[in-house]
Write a protein that holds these residues in place. Structure first.
Motif, mmCIF file in Angstrom:
data_model
loop_
_atom_site.group_PDB
_atom_site.id
_atom_site.type_symbol
_atom_site.label_atom_id
_atom_site.label_comp_id
_atom_site.label_asym_id
_atom_site.label_seq_id
_atom_site.Cartn_x
_atom_site.Cartn_y
_atom_site.Cartn_z
ATOM 1 N N GLU A 170 0.906 -1.069 0.109
ATOM 2 C CA GLU A 170 0.019 0.181 0.014
ATOM 3 C C GLU A 170 1.128 1.194 0.022
ATOM 4 N N VAL A 171 0.690 2.012 -0.265
ATOM 5 C CA VAL A 171 1.084 3.932 -0.262
ATOM 6 C C VAL A 171 1.377 4.252 0.775
ATOM 7 N N VAL A 172 1.182 3.896 1.882
ATOM 8 C CA VAL A 172 1.114 4.338 3.192
ATOM 9 C C VAL A 172 2.369 3.464 3.422
ATOM 10 N N GLU A 173 2.191 2.085 3.416
ATOM 11 C CA GLU A 173 3.509 1.652 3.765
ATOM 12 C C GLU A 173 4.925 2.094 3.682
ATOM 13 N N GLY A 174 4.972 3.210 2.029
ATOM 14 C CA GLY A 174 6.354 3.552 1.602
ATOM 15 C C GLY A 174 6.333 5.095 2.290
ATOM 16 N N ALA A 175 5.593 5.071 3.317
ATOM 17 C CA ALA A 175 5.631 6.866 4.333
ATOM 18 C C ALA A 175 6.337 7.234 5.348
ATOM 19 N N GLY A 176 6.968 7.600 5.939
ATOM 20 C CA GLY A 176 8.456 7.872 6.784
ATOM 21 C C GLY A 176 7.412 9.277 7.282
ATOM 22 N N ALA A 177 8.436 9.179 8.339
ATOM 23 C CA ALA A 177 8.715 10.384 9.333
ATOM 24 C C ALA A 177 9.209 11.695 8.167
ATOM 25 N N LEU A 178 8.959 12.691 8.498
ATOM 26 C CA LEU A 178 9.170 13.726 7.935
ATOM 27 C C LEU A 178 10.305 14.445 9.221
ATOM 28 N N GLY A 179 10.296 14.321 9.835
ATOM 29 C CA GLY A 179 10.797 15.406 11.059
ATOM 30 C C GLY A 179 10.094 16.570 10.717
ATOM 31 N N PHE A 180 11.243 17.061 11.660
ATOM 32 C CA PHE A 180 10.969 18.219 12.559
ATOM 33 C C PHE A 180 11.854 19.491 11.695
ATOM 34 N N PHE A 181 10.869 20.815 11.050
ATOM 35 C CA PHE A 181 11.101 21.738 10.221
ATOM 36 C C PHE A 181 11.144 23.152 11.627
#
Length: 132
Positions: free
Chosen positions: A67-78
């Protein structure tokens, strides 16, 4: 890592074909070695990826049922806002202004400001409103 493996192995095969053709058409030693070592580099990276791909679970983009959601990671802090990139740019401008004007003391002032601006940017979230 399957797509990456095939890309680098294609590079190795391409340069293995092109190198002897280049040698026969030009007779140049330097270009032949560069093309040959480029092929060896592609073979080395492709071989490494082929060997290490066996030890890892397939990534979501390598699986057909993912699924697409499996490839989403943490975006981090900006940082929400910061003045320190501006001061870093001013610092670089002052440092390069010294050689441009043939005045090395201007660059020394720039390095001093650089210590201040780099430490401010690094320590930005250790003090003030956004302290962690």
């Amino acid at each position: 890592m399957r797509p990456e493996k095939y890309v680098f192995l294609f590079i190795a095969v391409f340069f293995a074909i092109v190198t002897p053709i280049y040698w026969f058409m030009s007779g140049e030693i330097a270009g032949t070695f560069v093309l040959g070592f480029s092929g060896l580099l592609g073979l080395m990276i492709g071989g490494y990826l082929a060997l290490t791909a066996r030890n890892f679970d397939p990534r979501p983009e390598d699986r057909g049922d993912a699924e697409v959601v499996e490839g989403a990671g943490a975006l981090g802090f900006f940082a929400p806002k910061s003045i320190w990139p501006f001061w870093a740019a001013v610092t670089v401008a002052i440092i390069f202004l010294g050689p441009a004007l043939s005045q090395p003391w201007i660059s020394l002032v720039g390095f001093g400001i650089g210590i201040w601006s780099a430490s401010g940017w690094i320590l930005e979230f250790y003090r003030g409103d956004y302290k962690h």
